[in-house]
Motif scaffolding. Structure first.
Motif, short mmCIF file in Angstrom:
data_model
loop_
_atom_site.label_atom_id
_atom_site.label_comp_id
_atom_site.label_asym_id
_atom_site.label_seq_id
_atom_site.Cartn_x
_atom_site.Cartn_y
_atom_site.Cartn_z
N GLY A 183 0.81 -1.22 0.00
CA GLY A 183 0.00 0.00 0.00
C GLY A 183 0.83 1.25 0.00
N ILE A 184 0.79 1.99 1.12
CA ILE A 184 1.47 3.28 1.19
C ILE A 184 2.98 3.14 1.03
N GLY A 185 3.54 2.05 1.56
CA GLY A 185 4.98 1.84 1.42
C GLY A 185 5.39 1.68 -0.05
N THR A 186 4.61 0.89 -0.78
CA THR A 186 4.89 0.69 -2.21
C THR A 186 4.77 2.00 -2.97
N ALA A 187 3.75 2.78 -2.64
CA ALA A 187 3.54 4.06 -3.32
C ALA A 187 4.70 5.01 -3.05
N ILE A 188 5.13 5.08 -1.77
CA ILE A 188 6.25 5.96 -1.42
C ILE A 188 7.52 5.52 -2.14
N ALA A 189 7.78 4.21 -2.16
CA ALA A 189 8.98 3.70 -2.81
C ALA A 189 8.96 3.98 -4.31
N THR A 190 7.80 3.84 -4.94
CA THR A 190 7.69 4.08 -6.37
C THR A 190 7.94 5.55 -6.71
N VAL A 191 7.24 6.42 -6.00
CA VAL A 191 7.41 7.87 -6.25
C VAL A 191 8.83 8.31 -5.92
N GLY A 192 9.35 7.81 -4.79
CA GLY A 192 10.70 8.19 -4.39
C GLY A 192 11.75 7.71 -5.37
N SER A 193 11.59 6.51 -5.90
CA SER A 193 12.56 5.97 -6.86
C SER A 193 12.54 6.76 -8.15
N ILE A 194 11.35 7.13 -8.61
CA ILE A 194 11.26 7.95 -9.82
C ILE A 194 11.90 9.31 -9.57
N GLY A 195 11.62 9.89 -8.40
CA GLY A 195 12.22 11.18 -8.06
C GLY A 195 13.73 11.12 -8.00
#
Length: 269
Positions: free
Chosen positions: A175-187
Motif C-alpha cells: 500500500g502506502i509503502g509501495t507508493a512511497i517507494a515508487t514515487v521516491g525511486s522515480i524522483g
C-alpha cells in the motif's frame, strides 16, 4: 529567431508553476530544433553515436554467438519435437542481450563520448548566450578534471545508495509503502538524470556537488519534467544512443535559459 540569437529571450521564459512544467517537457524538442539549425554541431553528436554503435554491435554479436553456441550444446540430443525449445531460448537470449547491451552503453557510452559531449555543451552555450563561459582557475588541469569527475560519480553513488536503500525497504510494506517507494525511486532517477545532463555546463563553473543539487531543486518544477522525459528516453535500450547527446543538448539549453541568468559570478568552487 536564429540559433545564434537565443539570449534575447532569457527573461521571457523564466516561468514557474504550470508554465515550468510544460517548459521542462519541451526541452528535448527544443534540442532537436536547435541541432537542426546548427548542422556544424552534428559531429559532436554523430561521432559518439558511431562509437557506441560499433562497441555495442561488437559486444552484442560476440555475446549472441557465444550464447547460441551454448544453447546448441545444451539442446544436443533432444528429440525433434522439442526443437521449439531451442528457438524459444534463442529468442529470449536475443532480447535479453539487446536490453543488457543497451543498459551497458548507457553506463559506459557517456564515458566514451564525454570529451565530445563536453565540447558540444560548450559550443551550445556560446551559441545560446553569445559568449563563452569565463575561465575558471584550474580548468585546464587534466588531473584535476579527472579527479572531479571521479568525485562527482562517487557522490552520485552515495546519493543513490543513501536514498535508494531506505526506499527499497519501505517498498516491502504494501500500500502506502509501495507508493512511497515508487514515487521516491522515480524522483531519485529524475534527480540523477538532471545532474548528468546539467553537469557539463555546471562543471565549467566548478560548482560543488551540493550546489549542483541545489540548482536542480531551485529549477523545480521545470527540472522535474525535464528529468522525467529524459529518464524515459535514456531508459529505452539503443534509443539511448540518440537520447544521450540529445539530452546533453537539452540540458545545456535548460541551463542557459533557466539557471545561468540566476547564477552569481561567485557561485563556483
Amino acid at each position: 529567431m536564429s540559433a545564434s540569437e537565443p539570449s534575447k529571450n532569457h527573461g521571457a521564459i523564466q516561468t514557474g508553476g504550470l508554465g515550468g512544467l510544460v517548459a521542462g517537457f519541451s526541452y528535448p524538442l527544443r534540442a532537436i530544433a536547435f541541432l537542426q539549425q546548427t548542422p556544424r554541431l552534428a559531429w559532436y553528436v554523430l561521432i559518439p553515436i558511431l562509437i557506441n554503435v560499433i562497441v555495442g554491435g561488437t559486444f552484442y554479436t560476440w555475446a549472441l554467438s557465444a550464447g547460441f553456441n551454448g544453447i546448441d550444446g545444451l539442446m544436443a540430443g533432444l528429440p525433434d519435437w522439442a526443437r521449439f525449445l531451442e528457438l524459444l531460448l534463442r529468442g529470449l537470449l536475443a532480447i535479453i542481450l539487446l536490453i543488457a547491451t543497451g543498459l551497458l552503453l548507457l553506463q559506459f557510452g557517456g564515458i566514451l563520448g564525454s570529451p565530445l559531449y563536453g565540447r558540444l555543451s560548450e559550443e551550445l552555450e556560446i551559441l545560446r548566450t553569445g559568449h563563452k563561459a569565463e575561465d575558471v582557475p584550474g580548468i585546464g588541469s587534466i588531473v584535476r578534471d579527472i579527479w572531479r569527475a571521479i568525485l562527482f560519480e562517487l557522490k552520485k553513488l552515495v546519493l543513490v545508495i543513501g536514498l535508494g536503500l531506505p526506499l527499497f525497504f519501505v517498498g516491502w510494506f504494501p500500500g502506502i509503502g509501495t507508493a512511497i517507494a515508487t514515487v521516491g525511486s522515480i524522483g531519485l532517477g529524475v534527480t540523477i538524470v538532471c545532474l548528468d545532463f546539467f553537469d557539463p555546463a555546471l562543471e565549467r563553473r566548478r560548482l560543488r556537488f551540493r550546489d549542483k543539487l541545489g540548482w536542480v531543486r531551485r529549477s523545480f518544477p521545470a527540472s522535474a519534467t525535464f528529468g522525467l522525459v529524459s529518464l524515459g528516453l535514456v531508459s529505452i535500450p539503443f534509443v539511448n544512443l540518440l537520447a544521450i547527446p540529445l539530452c546533453i543538448t537539452a540540458g545545456t539549453l535548460f541551463f542557459c535559459d533557466r539557471i545561468l541568468p540566476k547564477l552569481e559570478p561567485g557561485d563556483r568552487n
